[in-house]
Design a protein around this motif. Structure first.
Motif, short mmCIF file in Angstrom:
data_model
loop_
_atom_site.label_atom_id
_atom_site.label_comp_id
_atom_site.label_asym_id
_atom_site.label_seq_id
_atom_site.Cartn_x
_atom_site.Cartn_y
_atom_site.Cartn_z
N VAL A 134 30.94 40.58 3.72
CA VAL A 134 29.65 41.23 3.23
C VAL A 134 28.35 41.38 3.99
O VAL A 134 27.57 41.60 4.43
CB VAL A 134 29.75 41.99 2.44
CG1 VAL A 134 29.32 43.09 1.80
CG2 VAL A 134 31.06 43.12 1.83
N TYR A 135 27.66 40.42 2.75
CA TYR A 135 26.89 39.13 3.18
C TYR A 135 26.63 38.41 4.25
O TYR A 135 25.20 38.55 5.41
CB TYR A 135 26.47 38.12 2.20
CG TYR A 135 26.62 38.68 0.58
CD1 TYR A 135 24.90 40.04 -0.23
CD2 TYR A 135 27.43 38.21 -0.76
CE1 TYR A 135 25.07 40.51 -0.69
CE2 TYR A 135 27.39 38.77 -1.22
CZ TYR A 135 26.03 39.35 -2.00
OH TYR A 135 25.95 40.90 -2.67
N ARG A 136 26.99 37.86 4.80
CA ARG A 136 27.73 37.90 6.71
C ARG A 136 27.06 38.80 7.33
O ARG A 136 26.30 38.30 8.07
CB ARG A 136 28.36 36.99 6.48
CG ARG A 136 28.49 36.27 8.07
CD ARG A 136 29.19 35.27 8.90
NE ARG A 136 29.05 33.96 7.60
CZ ARG A 136 28.85 33.17 7.97
NH1 ARG A 136 27.70 32.90 7.98
NH2 ARG A 136 28.89 32.04 6.86
N MET A 139 23.34 39.70 6.48
CA MET A 139 22.89 38.62 7.45
C MET A 139 22.72 38.94 8.79
O MET A 139 21.80 38.22 9.08
CB MET A 139 23.11 37.39 7.09
CG MET A 139 22.61 36.52 6.08
SD MET A 139 24.05 35.09 4.43
CE MET A 139 23.51 34.14 6.37
N ASP A 140 23.56 39.26 9.63
CA ASP A 140 24.03 39.27 11.17
C ASP A 140 23.42 40.73 11.58
O ASP A 140 21.97 40.60 12.26
CB ASP A 140 25.46 39.59 11.71
CG ASP A 140 25.78 38.42 11.71
OD1 ASP A 140 25.60 37.05 10.76
OD2 ASP A 140 27.64 38.28 11.61
N PHE A 141 22.94 41.37 10.45
CA PHE A 141 23.13 42.84 10.86
C PHE A 141 20.75 42.60 10.65
O PHE A 141 20.13 43.73 11.68
CB PHE A 141 23.11 43.82 9.77
CG PHE A 141 24.60 45.03 10.21
CD1 PHE A 141 24.69 44.94 11.61
CD2 PHE A 141 25.09 44.58 9.70
CE1 PHE A 141 25.36 45.30 11.44
CE2 PHE A 141 25.87 45.70 10.05
CZ PHE A 141 26.57 45.33 11.19
N SER A 142 20.95 42.36 10.26
CA SER A 142 18.79 41.26 10.15
C SER A 142 18.30 40.66 10.45
O SER A 142 17.90 40.64 11.21
CB SER A 142 19.06 41.20 8.45
OG SER A 142 17.68 40.10 8.05
N ARG A 143 19.31 40.16 10.75
CA ARG A 143 18.52 38.81 11.92
C ARG A 143 18.77 39.44 13.19
O ARG A 143 17.30 39.88 14.38
CB ARG A 143 19.51 37.80 12.03
CG ARG A 143 19.02 36.55 13.66
CD ARG A 143 19.83 35.68 13.72
NE ARG A 143 20.36 34.93 12.23
CZ ARG A 143 21.62 34.98 11.72
NH1 ARG A 143 22.91 35.25 12.39
NH2 ARG A 143 21.48 34.36 10.19
N PHE A 144 19.59 40.26 13.45
CA PHE A 144 19.48 41.64 14.79
C PHE A 144 18.96 42.82 14.90
O PHE A 144 17.43 42.30 16.17
CB PHE A 144 21.22 42.16 15.21
CG PHE A 144 20.95 43.58 16.16
CD1 PHE A 144 21.11 43.04 17.53
CD2 PHE A 144 21.06 44.54 16.04
CE1 PHE A 144 20.76 43.86 18.36
CE2 PHE A 144 20.36 46.11 17.28
CZ PHE A 144 20.87 44.91 18.69
#
Length: 187
Positions: A134-136, A139-144
């Motif tokens: 979930v956190y990964r 993190m991916d969504f935040s980076r995007f």
């Protein structure tokens, strides 16, 4: 009977390290047991390759796995190891380069895998902390989101520069440059 028990005890004491170099579509695996090269192989980075890797991992007692993070390619291996419940050490590429620079005059996938495994006996690298899926994803969504925000800002700056060349008075005509009327006039 006693020989079998001694052999089993000896196998439990042996330290086994899998050094893995991840490429776009394959992985090079070097298996080192007690600082002696046992086996090297190249496997495809797909279901069949992961099945063979799983068989190899299960044939040893508590093997250590070391690999270098290679972006999206190593993510598949990381997910496989997480699903398997296997601990691993995932190295930052810069850290791996610094650790292995003196050892590899010829940089190849095979040499990298071998040296990752061999240096684990010397450096005793810590096991990588596993992040919840979930956190990964977060993190991916935040980076995007950050990438999209940066792209929007870049495009707005380009548009502003172009408007300043073509129609510099536009900002004096309308006080608010962030509404539909402004963009209708610009269009």
């Amino acid at each position: 009977m006693e020989e079998t028990i001694e052999l089993q005890e000896e196998m439990e004491i042996m330290r086994c390290v899998f050094g893995i170099d991840v490429s776009k579509d394959s992985i090079s695996v070097a298996i080192v047991i007690d600082q002696t090269m046992f086996k090297e192989t190249k496997l495809p980075l797909n279901r069949d390759g992961f099945r063979k890797l799983e068989e190899a991992l299960q044939s040893f007692n508590n093997p250590e796995v070391v690999f270098e993070a290679t972006g999206v390619y190593s993510r598949r291996l990381q997910r496989f190891l997480d699903d398997l419940g296997q601990d691993y050490t995932c190295l930052n590429p810069l850290v791996a380069k610094k650790q292995l620079d003196g050892l590899r005059p010829y940089k190849t996938d095979r040499n990298d895998a071998r040296h990752l495994a061999e240096t684990q006996f010397i450096m005793n690298r810590a096991v990588t902390y596993k992040i919840s899926p979930v956190y990964r994803k977060l993190m991916d969504f935040s980076r995007f989101y950050q990438e999209v925000s940066k792209d929007v800002a870049t495009h707005k700056n380009r548009l502003h520069r172009s408007l300043q060349l073509v129609f510099p008075e536009i900002e004096h005509v309308l006080s608010n440059t962030n509404n539909e009327l402004y963009w209708s006039v610009v269009s």
